[in-house]
Write an enzyme that holds these catalytic residues in place. Structure first.
Site, PDB file in Angstrom:
ATOM      1  N   ASP A  94       0.868  -1.256  -0.050  1.00 31.06           N
ATOM      2  CA  ASP A  94      -0.185  -0.041   0.044  1.00 31.06           C
ATOM      3  C   ASP A  94       0.833   1.216   0.099  1.00 31.06           C
ATOM      4  O   ASP A  94       0.406   2.284  -0.486  1.00 31.06           O
ATOM      5  CB  ASP A  94      -0.811  -0.130   1.113  1.00 31.06           C
ATOM      6  CG  ASP A  94      -0.183   0.182   2.507  1.00 31.06           C
ATOM      7  OD1 ASP A  94       0.803  -0.427   2.866  1.00 31.06           O
ATOM      8  OD2 ASP A  94      -0.445   1.408   3.268  1.00 31.06           O
ATOM      9  N   ASP A  97       6.100   0.332   3.151  1.00 36.27           N
ATOM     10  CA  ASP A  97       6.320  -0.896   3.616  1.00 36.27           C
ATOM     11  C   ASP A  97       5.770  -2.164   2.962  1.00 36.27           C
ATOM     12  O   ASP A  97       5.442  -1.929   1.765  1.00 36.27           O
ATOM     13  CB  ASP A  97       5.613  -0.938   5.158  1.00 36.27           C
ATOM     14  CG  ASP A  97       4.306  -0.623   5.260  1.00 36.27           C
ATOM     15  OD1 ASP A  97       3.468  -0.706   4.105  1.00 36.27           O
ATOM     16  OD2 ASP A  97       3.567  -0.188   6.292  1.00 36.27           O
ATOM     17  N   TYR A 246      -4.885   0.537   9.604  1.00 36.38           N
ATOM     18  CA  TYR A 246      -6.280   0.943   8.868  1.00 36.38           C
ATOM     19  C   TYR A 246      -7.491   0.510   9.535  1.00 36.38           C
ATOM     20  O   TYR A 246      -8.042  -0.201   9.127  1.00 36.38           O
ATOM     21  CB  TYR A 246      -6.010   0.357   7.543  1.00 36.38           C
ATOM     22  CG  TYR A 246      -5.037   0.974   6.640  1.00 36.38           C
ATOM     23  CD1 TYR A 246      -5.266   1.986   5.876  1.00 36.38           C
ATOM     24  CD2 TYR A 246      -3.776   0.139   6.283  1.00 36.38           C
ATOM     25  CE1 TYR A 246      -4.448   2.779   5.065  1.00 36.38           C
ATOM     26  CE2 TYR A 246      -2.857   0.796   5.539  1.00 36.38           C
ATOM     27  CZ  TYR A 246      -3.107   2.071   4.767  1.00 36.38           C
ATOM     28  OH  TYR A 246      -2.380   2.730   4.096  1.00 36.38           O
ATOM     29  N   GLU A 494       5.877  10.001   2.960  1.00 30.22           N
ATOM     30  CA  GLU A 494       5.271   8.622   2.388  1.00 30.22           C
ATOM     31  C   GLU A 494       4.217   8.933   1.530  1.00 30.22           C
ATOM     32  O   GLU A 494       3.444   9.635   1.566  1.00 30.22           O
ATOM     33  CB  GLU A 494       4.945   7.865   3.668  1.00 30.22           C
ATOM     34  CG  GLU A 494       4.540   6.301   3.175  1.00 30.22           C
ATOM     35  CD  GLU A 494       4.457   5.406   4.549  1.00 30.22           C
ATOM     36  OE1 GLU A 494       4.465   4.201   4.333  1.00 30.22           O
ATOM     37  OE2 GLU A 494       4.178   6.051   5.671  1.00 30.22           O
TER      38      GLU A 494
END
Length: 531
Positions: A94, A97, A246, A494
């Protein structure tokens, strides 16, 4: 064939010669304009579009195909699912990572598919339709694998805690690849609903070009919706390891409405339309006034989709409920435009004009807003309507113009004079918080890099990443338009797949507008010169 000549006939520049003249004169004018005034003209949306699609190739998990264009990546996660006796190889990482999180991955595919549905012609004109289809299929192929039986969906591979302990290339992963699932006794209606929405939307995309695959996706979508609706519950209650990453803050009701909306669009089956009508109030579809749209909160998207049905004759008898959906959809649009009376009902903006929802990864809300505003602007234009906000009436051009301002801010029209789309323009983030991009490519150094070795040798480095994460939309600046290009500044540096996904359609739209504007301007100029 011999061409007859007429040496004594005088030639006139009649209308039959105009296409040739227009084509060549426009080419000359366009080249002159782009050379002399490149600083002040529109952004290169064609370049932004093609680069945005490269990002999805950089995020691929599994066996990298022969036609991979992002050459610094290689195979990874080839044993995913092995411990549980299921093939879970593939899909997307996603962000920076290597956990495969089901909910944001599914939302990414829904938004890529929606982009391809709304702007298919524009994407095709730009020569990027095949890459868009490949990006969608990489996700849906994985969802097919992950949906191992009607009431079982694998939700996650890897876990954030162990993954974040290491800074490694995906090709070197030593972290846990344990897989987690939702099922009848451990439900996850939000995850099942979003995955159903993604597969339903993708089934529409592939309907013309791959009917068998489209049918297969729809089959899975129907089963997943039924599973999510019958066994209700939040997926983060069943998959506890996801809570820190999440968590489903909005619950599952928005995803069930969202999935039913997409299934109605894909099947034209009244059952799904009746579902969104009968559950409109109970599930918050006509109750929640929301000013953000994201991987977690789907209300604005489904409200906007359903409000468009008001123009369809067959839905006129349901006008009352659809009007309620439209009121909420327009609240979202008006809040983005700062056209609601109460300031707390409007989205904040930075001094440079960027929509600002929250500190961490704010750009995700900007890209989704740009997409929703663009599609709603199209809808108002096509139906010859205007938007009525509390502070006044707004036409489609004003909405489109604001959406464009957000896109242009992303591409460099901002106080930092920086593109937040990596690899685009002369200045962009060089130290993206991304394991694979920040470490020397596996293709250049096949020597194993251990779990903490990446932290020791790469994470703290002040040098730019050795691999450019082209097309990634980073988290972006703070509320004052400030941005620090540091690898450990993960809130700003990120990037995530669901940041970039909505931009695919938006870039294609504005590229189409710019191309037609150039031709129109050339035509006008030439016609004026012949008068």
């Amino acid at each position: 064939m011999k061409m007859e000549t007429q040496p004594h006939k005088k030639h006139h520049f009649g209308t039959s010669h105009m296409p040739f003249l227009v084509q060549h004169c426009c080419l000359i004018i366009t080249l002159l304009i782009s050379t002399l005034f490149s600083i002040t003209t529109a952004f290169d949306y064609a370049d932004a579009l093609s680069k945005s699609l490269l990002y999805f190739e950089a995020q691929r998990s599994g066996r990298i195909p022969y036609n991979q264009r992002v050459t610094w990546r290689d195979h990874s996660g080839l044993t995913d699912g092995l411990e549980e006796g299921v093939d879970l190889v593939g899909g997307y990482y996603d962000a920076g990572d290597h956990v495969k999180f089901g909910l944001p991955m599914a939302f990414t595919i829904t938004m890529l598919s929606w982009s391809a549905i709304e702007y298919r012609q524009q994407i095709e004109e730009a020569g990027e339709l095949q890459h868009t289809l490949e990006a969608i299929k990489w996700g849906t192929d994985y969802f097919i694998k992950a949906h191992t039986s009607p009431n079982v969906l694998w939700a996650e591979v890897g876990d954030g805690d162990t993954d974040h302990y290491c800074w490694q290339r995906p090709e070197d992963m030593t972290t846990s690849r344990r897989a987690f699932k939702i099922e009848e006794n451990n439900p996850g209606s939000d995850l099942a609903g979003e995955t159903a929405a993604a597969m339903a939307a993708a089934s529409i995309v592939f309907k013309k070009t791959n009917a068998h695959y489209s049918h297969l996706l729809l089959h899975h979508a129907l089963q997943l919706f039924e599973f999510g609706d019958k066994y209700r519950g939040n997926y983060d209650a069943s998959v506890g390891v996801v809570k820190s990453y999440y968590a489903s803050v909005s619950g599952y009701m928005d995803e069930l409405l969202w999935a039913a909306t997409w299934l109605y669009k894909a099947t034209d089956n009244k059952m799904y339309f009746e579902y969104v009508l009968s559950n409109a109030h109970k599930f918050g579809g006509t109750g929640w006034s929301i000013s953000e749209f994201s991987w977690d909160v789907k209300y604005a998207g489904l409200q906007l989709m359903l409000s468009k049905l008001l123009r369809e004759e067959k839905e006129k008898k349901h006008r009352t409920i659809l009007e309620q959906y439209r009121t909420k959809a327009e609240y979202y649009v008006c809040s983005c435009l700062n056209k609601n009376n109460d300031s707390k009902d409007n989205v904040e903006r930075t001094p440079g004009g960027l929509l600002y929802i929250r500190e961490w990864n704010n750009m995700q809300y900007v890209s989704t807003a740009a997409f929703l505003l663009s599609t709603y602007s199209d809808y108002l234009e096509n139906t010859n309507q205007k938007l009525n906000c509390e502070t006044g009436t707004v036409d489609h051009e004003e909405i489109q113009s604001f959406a464009k301002s957000q896109v242009d801010y992303i591409l460099g029209s901002n106080p930092m004079n920086m593109s937040y789309l990596v690899g685009y323009g002369p200045k962009y983030p060089k130290r993206v918080h991304h394991r694979g991009a920040s470490i020397l490519s596996y293709k250049k150094n096949k020597g194993f890099i251990g779990c903490t070795q990446g932290y020791d040798n790469w994470y703290g480095s002040q040098e730019p990443n050795p691999n450019v994460l082209v097309g990634a939309l980073v988290g972006g600046p703070d509320g004052k338009d400030n941005f620090e290009d540091r690898r450990n500044n993960f809130m700003q540096t990120e990037a995530c797949t669901y940041n970039t996904a909505p931009l695919v359609g938006v870039f294609a739209k504005f590229l189409h507008i710019e191309n037609h504007k150039t031709v129109h301007d050339c035509n006008s100029l030439l016609l004026a010169s012949f008068k």
